[in-house]
Design a protein around this motif. Structure first.
Motif, PDB file in Angstrom:
ATOM      1  N   CYS A 104       0.826  -1.212   0.000  1.00  0.00           N
ATOM      2  CA  CYS A 104       0.000   0.000   0.000  1.00  0.00           C
ATOM      3  C   CYS A 104       0.859   1.259   0.000  1.00  0.00           C
ATOM      4  N   SER A 105       1.958   1.231   0.769  1.00  0.00           N
ATOM      5  CA  SER A 105       2.824   2.409   0.832  1.00  0.00           C
ATOM      6  C   SER A 105       3.483   2.703  -0.510  1.00  0.00           C
ATOM      7  N   LEU A 106       3.681   1.657  -1.306  1.00  0.00           N
ATOM      8  CA  LEU A 106       4.259   1.825  -2.647  1.00  0.00           C
ATOM      9  C   LEU A 106       3.201   2.164  -3.688  1.00  0.00           C
ATOM     10  N   GLY A 107       1.942   2.167  -3.267  1.00  0.00           N
ATOM     11  CA  GLY A 107       0.846   2.451  -4.193  1.00  0.00           C
ATOM     12  C   GLY A 107       0.631   1.357  -5.208  1.00  0.00           C
ATOM     13  N   MET A 108       0.898   0.100  -4.813  1.00  0.00           N
ATOM     14  CA  MET A 108       0.852  -1.023  -5.743  1.00  0.00           C
ATOM     15  C   MET A 108      -0.264  -2.017  -5.435  1.00  0.00           C
ATOM     16  N   ASP A 109      -1.234  -1.623  -4.618  1.00  0.00           N
ATOM     17  CA  ASP A 109      -2.265  -2.572  -4.200  1.00  0.00           C
ATOM     18  C   ASP A 109      -3.169  -3.026  -5.331  1.00  0.00           C
ATOM     19  N   SER A 110      -3.173  -2.311  -6.469  1.00  0.00           N
ATOM     20  CA  SER A 110      -3.975  -2.760  -7.616  1.00  0.00           C
ATOM     21  C   SER A 110      -3.186  -3.694  -8.534  1.00  0.00           C
ATOM     22  N   ASN A 111      -1.866  -3.823  -8.306  1.00  0.00           N
ATOM     23  CA  ASN A 111      -1.014  -4.662  -9.151  1.00  0.00           C
ATOM     24  C   ASN A 111      -0.412  -5.865  -8.407  1.00  0.00           C
TER      25      ASN A 111
END
Length: 442
Positions: free
Chosen positions: A276-283
Motif C-alpha cells: 500500500c505504501s508503494l501504491g501497488m495494491d492494484s497490481n
C-alpha cells in the motif's frame, strides 16, 4: 521394512516432502509410523493424509519438562497410564546402570512412554530433521534389536539451529548416528564441516510428483498482461519484501504487470502495508494460502516465477525449495537468489537467473531483462523442466530411499554410493542447545 519417522510437526501443509516419503514407502509395501512432537490437527490437511489414513500411524512424542520436579511427577503419571502397554520398555528406560544420566534424567523414560502405545520394533529410525536426532538416538537405544539411525538435514536444523547452538551442537549425537542425508550439497558440506564422516553422508533431494505439474511453454500474446508469481510462507527467509520492491520498480515501466503472492505467515500485515505504501495494491496481490490444485491453477496462468530467498537474521536458510521445482516443471522461467542450495536447482542463464540476496536493484534488472525478452521463455522453461525431471522426480527418489535403507542395514552402503546414483540417474555430491542439554541432563 519397518520405519519410524520422527518429525517436529505433523501433518504440516508446508512439509509435503515428509508426506511424499511416507506415502512413497507405503506404496512400496513398507510399514511406516510417524512420531511427532506436535500434532497440528486433522481438519485442514493434504489429501494424501486422508487417503492413507495417516492419523492411524501417528503418535505423540511426549515432551520432557525442564523443571525436574514436574518432570518426575508427570513421568510418574504417564508411567501409570502406559506401563501395562510396554512394561519392559519402561523398566529398561530406568536402568541407570546401562544408560547412566540419560536414565536418571528421565529422558529415556519419556521416549519409552512415547513408544509404548505402538509397541513396535523398527529397522530404521529416520529423523526428518537434525533437531529430532537426539530423540531418535534414545529410540534407538531403547528398541531391541537396535535399529539403524538415519538423520536427514533439511534447512533450519543445519543453519539457524547451528548458529544458536554452536559448531558442537551435534557432536554428541554423531556417536549414535549410522548414516546422514542432506537435501542439497550446500547442507551436506555444512554437516561435514561439523565433524561428520564425508563417506557417511549423501545428498538426497526432496522430490516432486512431476505428473501433477503439466508443462506449458510460456509465451506472450499481443496485448496480454504479464503475470508473475511467488509461492512461499510470508516469513523473513523467503525474501518476499525484496521481490515486492523490485516488481514495483518494473510496474512503473509496465503498468499492466500483475504480481501474485501465494502464502501466509507472520509478515502478512507488514507486507500488505508495504504494498500500500508503494501504491501497488492494484497490481500486487497477497492471495493467502492455497491448496496444491489452486497453486497449479495460478501458476498455469503466469509467465515468470520469482523465489527471492534470503538468509534470515537468525541464520535460517533454504535448500532447493519445492515450489521452485514445481514452477520449473510447469515451464516457468524463474528468477531466484544465490542462496543456500538454490544454485543446485537453477542454472543461471539457462533455466532462469540468480541474483545476490536482498538486492532489489539486481532483481529489478533481471526482471526487466526477462520481460523484454519473452522469446527466451520457452527455452528456459524447457531447460528447467528437463533438469527437474532428471534430478527431482519423486518416484526415482523414493526408489532410491528404499535402496539407501537396505544399504544402511547391510552396513556397506557407502561403498556403492556412486554406482547406485549412476543407476538411478540422480545427482549426488559426495552456546548450548536446549535439546542437547536435555539429552545429557543429570
Amino acid at each position: 521394512m519397518r520405519v519410524a519417522f520422527l518429525v517436529g510437526h505433523f501433518p504440516r501443509l508446508s512439509e509435503t516432502f515428509v508426506l511424499n516419503q511416507i506415502t512413497g514407502l507405503l506404496d512400496r509395501g513398507h510399514d511406516v509410523d510417524i512420531y511427532t512432537e506436535h500434532i497440528e490437527g486433522w481438519t485442514k490437511v493434504h489429501p494424501d493424509v486422508e487417503k492413507y489414513r495417516l492419523w492411524e500411524r501417528t503418535f505423540l512424542i511426549h515432551s520432557v519438562p525442564q523443571n525436574y520436579i514436574w518432570r518426575v511427577l508427570r513421568g510418574l503419571w504417564l508411567t501409570l497410564i502406559h506401563f501395562r502397554q510396554a512394561p519392559w520398555l519402561i523398566l529398561r528406560s530406568l536402568n541407570v546402570f546401562a544408560y547412566g544420566t540419560q536414565a536418571a534424567s528421565l529422558w529415556l523414560l519419556y521416549s519409552a512412554i512415547s513408544l509404548a502405545e505402538k509397541q513396535a520394533s523398527y529397522d530404521i529410525i529416520h529423523c526428518q530433521f537434525g533437531t529430532q536426532g537426539y530423540r531418535g538416538a534414545t529410540f534407538k537405544r531403547l528398541l531391541k534389536p537396535m535399529p539403524k539411525l538415519l538423520v536427514m538435514f533439511r534447512g533450519h536444523d543445519i543453519s539457524r539451529y547451528v548458529k544458536e547452538g554452536g559448531d558442537k551442537v551435534y557432536q554428541a549425537l554423531f556417536k549414535d548416528v549410522d548414516y546422514c542425508l542432506a537435501n542439497c550439497d550446500f547442507f551436506r558440506q555444512r554437516v561435514i564441516d561439523l565433524g561428520w564422516n564425508a563417506e557417511k553422508i549423501s545428498v538426497h533431494f526432496s522430490g516432486i510428483d512431476i505428473k501433477k505439474f503439466k508443462f506449458k511453454p510460456r509465451s506472450l500474446s499481443p496485448g496480454e498482461s504479464i503475470k508473475i508469481a511467488t509461492v512461499g510462507r510470508l516469513e523473513e527467509k523467503k525474501g518476499i519484501e525484496y521481490a515486492i520492491r523490485a516488481v514495483a520498480k518494473q510496474i512503473e515501466k509496465t503498468p499492466s504487470l500483475a504480481y501474485y503472492i501465494i502464502g501466509d505467515g507472520s509478515l502478512k500485515a507488514s507486507l500488505h502495508a508495504l504494498i500500500c505504501s508503494l501504491g501497488m495494491d492494484s497490481n500486487i496481490h497477497l492471495l493467502g494460502w492455497k491448496n496444491e490444485a489452486e497453486i497449479i491453477q495460478v501458476l498455469d496462468d503466469c509467465h515468470v516465477f520469482i523465489a527471492p530467498s534470503v538468509t534470515a537474521s537468525d541464520g535460517n536458510q533454504d535448500a532447493p525449495i519445492n515450489v521452485l521445482k514445481e514452477a520449473m516443471a510447469m515451464g516457468l522461467p524463474v528468477i531466484s537468489t544465490c542462496h543456500g542450495g538454490i544454485p543446485e536447482l537453477v542454472e543461471d542463464g539457462v533455466s532462469g537467473y540468480l541474483v545476490p540476496e536482498r538486492d532489489v536493484y539486481a532483481l529489478a534488472e533481471k526482471l526487466e531483462y526477462m520481460l523484454a525478452h519473452p522469446e527466451r521463455w520457452p527455452d528456459m522453461g524447457e531447460a528447467g523442466r528437463k533438469f527437474v525431471e532428471r534430478h527431482f522426480d519423486l518416484q526415482n527418489l523414493n526408489d532410491l530411499l528404499v535402496v539407501r535403507y537396505k544399504q544402511i542395514l547391510s552396513q556397506d552402503h557407502w561403498k556403492n554410493e556412486k554406482k547406485l546414483l549412476s543407476q538411478k540417474g540422480t545427482a549426488s555430491f559426495s552456546k548450548k542447545s536446549p535439546l542437547r542439554s536435555a539429552y545429557f541432563e543429570k
